[in-house]
Design a protein around this motif. Structure first.
Motif, PDB file in Angstrom:
ATOM      1  N   UNK A 162     -10.330  -2.225  -0.832  1.00 18.23           N
ATOM      2  CA  UNK A 162     -10.737  -0.846  -1.103  1.00 18.23           C
ATOM      3  C   UNK A 162      -9.950   0.136  -0.239  1.00 18.23           C
ATOM      4  N   UNK A 163      -9.691  -0.236   1.010  1.00 18.83           N
ATOM      5  CA  UNK A 163      -8.876   0.621   1.883  1.00 18.83           C
ATOM      6  C   UNK A 163      -7.443   0.678   1.369  1.00 18.83           C
ATOM      7  N   UNK A 164      -6.902  -0.469   0.949  1.00 21.07           N
ATOM      8  CA  UNK A 164      -5.560  -0.460   0.349  1.00 21.07           C
ATOM      9  C   UNK A 164      -5.512   0.507  -0.830  1.00 21.07           C
ATOM     10  N   UNK A 213      -3.420   4.137  -1.242  1.00 23.77           N
ATOM     11  CA  UNK A 213      -2.545   4.395  -2.379  1.00 23.77           C
ATOM     12  C   UNK A 213      -2.909   5.681  -3.104  1.00 23.77           C
ATOM     13  N   UNK A 214      -4.209   5.901  -3.296  1.00 23.96           N
ATOM     14  CA  UNK A 214      -4.659   7.125  -3.967  1.00 23.96           C
ATOM     15  C   UNK A 214      -4.281   8.368  -3.158  1.00 23.96           C
ATOM     16  N   UNK A 215      -4.455   8.293  -1.850  1.00 21.81           N
ATOM     17  CA  UNK A 215      -4.106   9.435  -1.002  1.00 21.81           C
ATOM     18  C   UNK A 215      -2.619   9.737  -1.076  1.00 21.81           C
ATOM     19  N   UNK A 251      -2.970  12.289   7.938  1.00 23.40           N
ATOM     20  CA  UNK A 251      -3.865  11.197   8.319  1.00 23.40           C
ATOM     21  C   UNK A 251      -3.566   9.899   7.579  1.00 23.40           C
ATOM     22  N   UNK A 252      -2.357   9.750   7.059  1.00 22.46           N
ATOM     23  CA  UNK A 252      -1.992   8.482   6.425  1.00 22.46           C
ATOM     24  C   UNK A 252      -1.957   7.391   7.485  1.00 22.46           C
ATOM     25  N   UNK A 253      -2.734   6.329   7.285  1.00 19.16           N
ATOM     26  CA  UNK A 253      -2.815   5.239   8.258  1.00 19.16           C
ATOM     27  C   UNK A 253      -2.388   3.907   7.638  1.00 19.16           C
ATOM     28  N   UNK A 268      -7.869  17.513  -1.295  1.00 16.44           N
ATOM     29  CA  UNK A 268      -8.338  16.312  -1.987  1.00 16.44           C
ATOM     30  C   UNK A 268      -7.917  15.054  -1.231  1.00 16.44           C
ATOM     31  N   UNK A 269      -6.708  15.100  -0.667  1.00 11.75           N
ATOM     32  CA  UNK A 269      -6.237  13.939   0.092  1.00 11.75           C
ATOM     33  C   UNK A 269      -7.133  13.714   1.314  1.00 11.75           C
ATOM     34  N   UNK A 270      -7.535  14.780   1.961  1.00 15.59           N
ATOM     35  CA  UNK A 270      -8.397  14.648   3.127  1.00 15.59           C
ATOM     36  C   UNK A 270      -9.748  14.031   2.771  1.00 15.59           C
ATOM     37  N   UNK A 271     -10.265  14.327   1.579  1.00 19.29           N
ATOM     38  CA  UNK A 271     -11.529  13.716   1.149  1.00 19.29           C
ATOM     39  C   UNK A 271     -11.379  12.206   0.987  1.00 19.29           C
ATOM     40  N   UNK A 272     -10.219  11.785   0.505  1.00 19.89           N
ATOM     41  CA  UNK A 272      -9.962  10.342   0.382  1.00 19.89           C
ATOM     42  C   UNK A 272      -9.916   9.712   1.768  1.00 19.89           C
TER      43      UNK A 272
END
Length: 531
Positions: free
Chosen positions: A459-461, A465-467, A431-433, A475-479
């Protein structure tokens, strides 16, 4: 790092392919839009990729079950097989031996290095750089092995590479202009089919590649026939002039009739695309969030879905399909409330003029909406929106364009006001967008990607980056779920529904498989055959 690729099961290279039977017959593929870009690393839309999958090959692909499948690579790199280091930074890719380009030249690791270097060439109009820009120290170890180092962990990169086609160094290195490429007029790939001819405005013909490294091809010729009028497209499916109808497909008003057609297989299949109204946030009228909120409240989403699409699609509040592991089901539900829309505009200082159209600070609440000309279903939805929005003091004019115009610079360089568009926001199963929501992906501002709404939210940027740094898929999906909350609040798009595309094949054509992990269902034409 193995967890970074757990979003899709890995399929090994197998025991090699049996000798392919001689291909026979022809398949005519009916599309509603015209493919116009044949350089697979440049900016492209879904219809272009429908052709790319047949001409070119990535290192690995993603099948209809979400499995990564080796293509030009001999195996999917993992920590377990030594392809990725435990810290996720060092990669080693083993390539298939004996693969040939369509002109007979050997495919080697030099082509992989050239392709990744090209994507990072700042002068090149790359379709995306996210992920690729972190690659360092590309080293060709041998013709069948290449290594590199990642500047930092980028968890979605395995999925990105599943959509990254490799191009031939021996041809493209001779080009004097990396963007005005002669190669695009006569593309050479490693795919199951070779370029044969293109008649602009009508069709593209590809011929079977007898040296293809994989299964098939089983048919001798495929023709991509483009018919922008969806009624004509359906008629040609009825009469048998086309063998497969996809990309917009059969409109919902014809679904019940189509299911009863003799000698046809017709089905509604889930798609990753989200139908939406995209705002160009570079336009002053849309920089006021109150306008976007009011237009959403005034949208009669249920009427669009029920009356125009016969209840087939599912309403959504997210840019991700329901099937995505990262889909957030808890987003605020849309309300159709024109009175609330009017109050939002009143409170924000948008005052109705003598003609009933609101204005504020010299800016009228007036804009154009555009989509593909000839799509009569979308045209009906536009007319419904036009009336709904007029009732709250917003003037929407409709100006539609042929596909090549609509989705060319008009879309890619953010020259539109608003667009009615279906977008598949995911990269394979991830789901990386970044391509659609990161501020560095705005082409109109010199970036690389498809952030055509010119959406900017720090904040989206940060979350993207965190994901990218988060190896653990859960954890990535929660982000990603948090990101969906922010985008839903900001409304750079007004989400309408998730596609349920009605597609069909002629009976006797075997091998068609819908795949939500790709952007068109012509991803595996090499497996199609006549029985």
């Amino acid at each position: 790092m193995s967890a970074a690729i757990s979003a899709a099961t890995l399929i090994g290279p197998g025991q090699g392919h049996a000798a392919n039977a001689a291909p026979k017959g022809q398949v005519i593929i009916g599309f509603s839009q015209e493919p116009t870009n044949f350089h697979p690393l440049m900016l492209a839309i879904e219809v272009d990729q429908g052709v790319h999958w047949n001409l070119f090959s990535p290192l690995w692909g993603v099948d209809d079950k979400g499995n990564f499948t080796p293509q030009l690579a001999a195996e999917i790199p993992t920590v377990e097989n030594g392809g990725i280091s435990a810290d996720g930074l060092n990669w080693k890719i083993k390539l298939r031996d004996g693969v040939k380009w369509h002109d007979g030249q050997p495919f080697t690791a030099d082509d992989v290095k050239f392709s990744l270097d090209l994507l990072n060439n700042k002068d090149f109009k790359a379709n995306r750089r996210a992920g690729h820009e972190l690659v360092r120290d590309l080293t060709v170890v041998s013709p069948t092995e290449i290594t590199w180092r990642m500047e930092k962990v980028y968890a979605p990169y395995v999925s990105i590479l599943a959509w990254t086609f490799i191009v031939p160094k021996h041809i493209l290195e001779k080009e004097t202009d990396v963007n005005a490429s002669n190669f695009a007029a006569n593309p050479i790939g490693t795919g199951a089919f070779k370029w044969s001819e293109r008649v602009p405005g009508d069709h593209i013909m590809l011929k079977a590649n007898p040296d293809f490294f994989g299964d098939g091809p089983n048919v001798e010729t495929i023709v991509f026939k483009y018919i922008p009028d969806l009624t004509v497209l359906y008629t040609q499916f009825q009469t048998g002039d086309i063998d497969y109808i996809g990309l917009q497909g059969i409109t919902p008003d014809h679904f019940e009739e189509a299911k009863k057609l003799p000698d046809r297989n017709v089905m509604a299949v889930p798609q990753p695309f989200i139908e939406n109204i995209a705002f160009n946030l570079g336009k002053p009228v849309f920089q006021d969030k109150a306008v976007r909120e009011a237009l959403y409240y005034a949208m009669d989403k249920k009427a669009i879905i029920d009356a125009i699409y016969y209840g087939l699609p599912r309403p959504t509040e997210s840019y991700l399909p329901d099937e995505a592991a990262a889909h957030n089901p808890d987003l605020p539900k849309h309300e159709h409330d024109p009175d609330k829309a009017r109050k939002i505009l009143d409170d924000a200082g948008w005052v109705a003029g003598s003609d009933g159209i609101r204005e504020k600070g010299g800016v009228r609440l007036a804009f154009m909406n555009s989509t593909t000309a000839g799509n009569h279903v979308r045209e009906q939805a536009q007319q419904l929106l036009q009336q709904s929005w007029k009732e709250i003091g917003a003037e929407m004019t409709i100006q539609n364009f042929p596909p090549a115009v609509m989705w060319g610079d008009n879309w890619m360089q953010s020259k539109f006001d608003t667009a009615m568009v279906g977008i598949g926001f995911m990269i394979g199963p991830d789901a990386d967008t970044t391509d659609y929501f990161h501020s560095r992906s705005i082409n109109a501002k010199g970036g690389s990607g498809q952030n055509t709404t010119q959406y900017v939210n720090p904040e989206v940027d940060k979350l993207l980056g965190e994901a990218a740094d988060t190896v653990d898929q859960a954890k990535r999906n929660e982000i990603y779920k948090k990101q969906q909350e922010i985008v839903r609040a900001d409304l750079p798009y007004l989400p309408i529904f998730q596609y349920a595309m009605v597609e069909g094949t002629k009976k006797g054509l075997e091998g068609y498989k819908p795949n939500v992990n790709t952007q068109t269902n012509t991803w595996n034409v090499n497996e199609w055959k006549w029985m």
